[in-house]
Design an enzyme around this catalytic site. Structure first.
Site, short mmCIF file in Angstrom:
data_model
loop_
_atom_site.label_atom_id
_atom_site.label_comp_id
_atom_site.label_asym_id
_atom_site.label_seq_id
_atom_site.Cartn_x
_atom_site.Cartn_y
_atom_site.Cartn_z
N ALA A 14 -16.41 43.86 4.00
CA ALA A 14 -16.94 43.40 4.51
C ALA A 14 -16.33 41.94 4.88
O ALA A 14 -15.93 41.16 5.96
CB ALA A 14 -17.66 42.14 3.22
N GLU A 33 -6.72 39.32 -1.43
CA GLU A 33 -7.42 40.33 -1.82
C GLU A 33 -6.40 40.59 -3.71
O GLU A 33 -5.35 40.67 -3.72
CB GLU A 33 -7.01 41.28 -1.01
CG GLU A 33 -6.63 42.55 -1.91
CD GLU A 33 -8.45 42.83 -1.86
OE1 GLU A 33 -9.56 43.06 -1.39
OE2 GLU A 33 -8.15 43.88 -3.13
N GLN A 34 -7.34 40.98 -4.51
CA GLN A 34 -6.74 41.01 -5.72
C GLN A 34 -5.79 42.71 -5.57
O GLN A 34 -4.63 42.51 -6.04
CB GLN A 34 -7.61 41.71 -7.00
CG GLN A 34 -8.46 42.72 -6.70
CD GLN A 34 -9.57 42.70 -7.42
OE1 GLN A 34 -9.48 41.91 -8.63
NE2 GLN A 34 -10.65 43.64 -7.90
N ARG A 107 -13.79 56.68 3.54
CA ARG A 107 -13.55 55.19 3.66
C ARG A 107 -11.88 54.23 3.94
O ARG A 107 -11.85 53.78 4.23
CB ARG A 107 -14.46 54.90 1.92
CG ARG A 107 -15.20 54.79 1.70
CD ARG A 107 -15.35 54.42 0.14
NE ARG A 107 -15.43 52.99 0.11
CZ ARG A 107 -15.98 52.41 -0.15
NH1 ARG A 107 -17.61 52.63 0.01
NH2 ARG A 107 -16.03 50.99 -0.13
N TYR A 212 -21.56 65.57 3.11
CA TYR A 212 -21.57 65.67 4.93
C TYR A 212 -19.69 65.86 5.09
O TYR A 212 -19.18 65.05 4.00
CB TYR A 212 -22.09 64.11 4.95
CG TYR A 212 -22.03 63.03 4.69
CD1 TYR A 212 -20.46 61.69 5.00
CD2 TYR A 212 -22.47 62.40 3.29
CE1 TYR A 212 -19.93 60.79 4.21
CE2 TYR A 212 -22.53 61.40 2.85
CZ TYR A 212 -21.11 60.31 3.20
OH TYR A 212 -20.62 59.47 2.32
N ASP A 290 -21.14 43.45 -0.41
CA ASP A 290 -21.66 42.83 -1.41
C ASP A 290 -22.02 42.20 -2.67
O ASP A 290 -22.67 42.09 -3.62
CB ASP A 290 -21.01 44.32 -2.81
CG ASP A 290 -21.43 45.78 -2.28
OD1 ASP A 290 -22.64 46.06 -1.57
OD2 ASP A 290 -21.17 46.75 -2.40
C1 LIG Z 1 -21.03 56.05 -4.25
C2 LIG Z 1 -21.43 54.90 -3.53
C3 LIG Z 1 -22.20 55.39 -1.95
C4 LIG Z 1 -21.44 54.54 -0.63
N1 LIG Z 1 -21.82 54.70 -0.17
C5 LIG Z 1 -22.24 53.94 1.71
C6 LIG Z 1 -22.48 54.64 2.53
O1 LIG Z 1 -23.20 56.04 2.54
N2 LIG Z 1 -23.06 53.39 3.50
C7 LIG Z 1 -23.16 52.50 3.51
O2 LIG Z 1 -22.97 51.76 4.45
N3 LIG Z 1 -22.55 52.10 2.08
C8 LIG Z 1 -22.53 52.85 1.01
N4 LIG Z 1 -22.22 52.28 0.24
C9 LIG Z 1 -21.97 50.81 -0.27
C10 LIG Z 1 -20.23 50.34 0.26
O3 LIG Z 1 -18.97 51.01 -0.53
C11 LIG Z 1 -20.48 48.52 -0.35
O4 LIG Z 1 -21.40 48.26 0.35
C12 LIG Z 1 -19.74 48.29 0.43
O5 LIG Z 1 -17.97 48.68 -0.03
C13 LIG Z 1 -19.68 46.57 0.65
O6 LIG Z 1 -18.32 46.30 1.13
P1 LIG Z 1 -17.46 44.72 0.42
O7 LIG Z 1 -16.27 44.56 1.12
O8 LIG Z 1 -18.83 43.54 0.30
O9 LIG Z 1 -17.46 45.26 -1.19
P2 LIG Z 1 -16.43 45.50 -2.17
O10 LIG Z 1 -16.18 47.23 -1.28
O11 LIG Z 1 -16.23 45.77 -3.38
O12 LIG Z 1 -14.44 45.41 -2.10
C14 LIG Z 1 -15.09 43.75 -2.50
C15 LIG Z 1 -12.82 43.66 -1.87
O13 LIG Z 1 -13.14 42.26 -2.54
C16 LIG Z 1 -11.78 42.48 -4.34
N5 LIG Z 1 -11.70 42.19 -5.44
C17 LIG Z 1 -12.86 41.59 -5.67
N6 LIG Z 1 -12.88 40.69 -6.96
C18 LIG Z 1 -11.67 40.10 -6.25
C19 LIG Z 1 -11.70 38.54 -6.94
N7 LIG Z 1 -11.42 37.54 -8.18
N8 LIG Z 1 -9.78 38.59 -6.55
C20 LIG Z 1 -9.34 38.93 -5.09
N9 LIG Z 1 -9.95 40.25 -4.71
C21 LIG Z 1 -11.28 40.55 -5.19
C22 LIG Z 1 -11.17 43.79 -4.08
O14 LIG Z 1 -10.23 44.67 -4.59
C23 LIG Z 1 -12.14 44.71 -2.89
O15 LIG Z 1 -10.89 45.19 -1.31
C24 LIG Z 1 -21.85 53.18 -0.89
C25 LIG Z 1 -21.56 52.82 -2.79
C26 LIG Z 1 -21.56 53.17 -3.84
C27 LIG Z 1 -21.38 52.64 -4.85
#
Ligand SMILES: Cc1cc2nc3c(=O)[nH]c(=O)nc-3n(C[C@H](O)[C@H](O)[C@H](O)COP(=O)(O)OP(=O)(O)OC[C@H]3O[C@@H](n4cnc5c(N)ncnc54)[C@H](O)[C@@H]3O)c2cc1C
Length: 404
Positions: A14, A33-34, A107, A212, A290
């Protein structure tokens, strides 16, 4: 509002997509980023046309083509005899219908592709967010090393345990009762799964397995759920026990047993989500991905929705006039909430339908799956163009203001 100073917590899918989309719009932003190093772990992620088209427009068309696999179909099968319940054709049919491919990607490849779009000096590593504060004039990120970053807008892209979200909604992640084991297997160990590049799912009582190919076909990514575990850890690097996983899938189709047997290591992840919320922002703080709408991975849309959020929020900010921050945030929320709420709910529904015990409900599910195998039922999901949704929202706003 090109002068806006934007601070983003989290450089996951995101945060990086948002930074790339803002950068394209000529708006500067900094990511905090942490992690000390950006070495994205984890296994595969499915990128559906609704996100592929946005990634292509951000400039990742060639890069994705070189690292991802375009599966020919999604196949759903029965857990014991492997009988085909449903085949959704992808490949060229998907390309013709939606204009872009459905991809399966590692990923790490998706993450590094997005990272390549962001100026390196805008990504601050080892910067952990502890708290967010704000007043009428500015918002602040308080980092664990004692630094305070001030900004016009703080964007929480910090995942399911978001600190930024605490500023907007008072809720907590909910444990689904499911654990997922994830692994990567070299393709040469599972040639029987690769006669055609496909997403394959086996549904059975209380659990399911999906696999896959990723990494240009060099590896097969799999996820296998197990229910009612008291394991609560969520981490791409937490290890599971291959033997325990194999025992949980004893009696399943030989392809599933051979796939699990081919894994040397597996990661283990306790699946959580949250109730959907009716707001994504408070003052100068908002959330994406997320942090905004964590969902169970049973529709493979979490990352796809994070990408949609990022592009829409960046466009709303780019379109806003001077002093238009609150208008931009309201517009972002109005465009995104109905869709992400629906997808969160459907992901929970799939947790039930994928895991039905053999019996009447399972037979009804299988009969209806066999009757709906085409791409039509995916039009609302894959056919959606988040950038068109922004234009549509703007047109609606003009129509409403003219008629009032
Ligand atoms: C088993 C599994 C399978 C999946 N398969 C799919 C799929 O096939 N297709 C799909 O679309 N989605 C899939 N998803 C969902 C997808 O992985 C997540 O929705 C996606 O990673 C969300 O991205 P994000 O950047 O919002 O959050 P995250 O990937 O959680 O990234 C958050 C980032 O913020 C950082 N962070 C967290 N807290 C702090 C803090 N306090 N200070 C600074 N940095 C911080 C973390 O280190 C990380 O880098 C899957 C999820 C799981 C668990």
């Amino acid at each position: 509002m090109p002068q806006t100073r934007v601070a983003v917590a989290g450089a996951g899918i995101a945060g990086l997509t948002f930074a790339a989309a803002l950068h394209r719009a000529g708006i500067d932003c900094h990511l905090y980023e942490q992690a000390e190093h950006l070495t994205e772990v984890g296994a595969g992620v499915q990128v559906a046309p609704n996100a592929t088209r946005l990634l292509h427009r951000l400039g990742l068309r060639d890069r994705l083509r070189s690292v991802a696999v375009a599966p020919q179909a999604i196949e759903m099968r029965r857990w014991d005899d492997g009988r085909l319940l449903q085949r959704t054709p992808l490949g060229n049919l998907c390309r013709r219908r939606f204009g872009v491919p459905y991809y399966a990607v590692h990923r790490a490849d998706l993450h590094s592709s997005l990272l390549s779009l962001v100026p390196p000096d805008r990504v601050h590593l080892g910067a952990r967010l502890d708290a967010v504060t704000q007043d009428a004039d500015e918002a602040r990120l308080h980092l664990s090393d004692g630094t305070t970053v001030t900004a016009d807008l703080v964007v929480g892209a910090d995942g399911i345990h978001s600190i930024a979200r605490e500023h907007i909604v008072a809720d907590r992640p909910q444990y689904s009762g499911q654990t997922i084991y994830r692994g990567l297997v070299p393709a040469e160990r599972v040639p029987f799964l690769l006669t055609e590049p496909r997403v394959q799912l086996w549904f059975g009582p209380d659990q399911h397995c999906v696999c896959y190919p990723v990494s240009s076909g060099r590896q097969v990514s799999f996820g296998a759920t197990v229910s009612a575990s008291d394991w609560r850890e969520e981490s791409w690097s937490a290890r599971g026990d291959v033997a325990q996983l194999a025992a949980a899938y004893a009696g399943w189709h030989p392809d599933v047993a051979r796939l699990i047997g081919a894994a040397e290591t597996v990661g283990r992840w306790a699946l959580h989500d949250r109730e959907s919320t009716d707001r994504l922002s408070s003052g100068r703080v908002t959330v994406i991905g997320d942090a905004a709408h964590p969902m169970l991975p049973f529709q493979a849309q979490g990352a796809n929705q994070a990408i949609e959020d990022a592009v829409v929020l960046a466009a709303c900010l780019a379109d806003a006039g001077p002093g238009g921050l609150s208008t931009a945030l309201r517009r972002y929320e109005r465009i995104r909430l109905p869709r992400t709420t629906l997808i969160q709910r459907r992901s929970r529904d799939n947790a039930k339908t994928f895991h039905l015990a053999d019996g009447d409900a399972q037979r009804r599910r299988d009969t209806s799956a066999q009757g709906s195998s085409g791409l039509d039922r995916h039009e609302w999901l894959f056919g959606y163009d988040a950038e068109q949704a922004i234009t549509y929202d703007a047109e609606q706003a003009i129509t409403t203001s003219r008629s009032s």
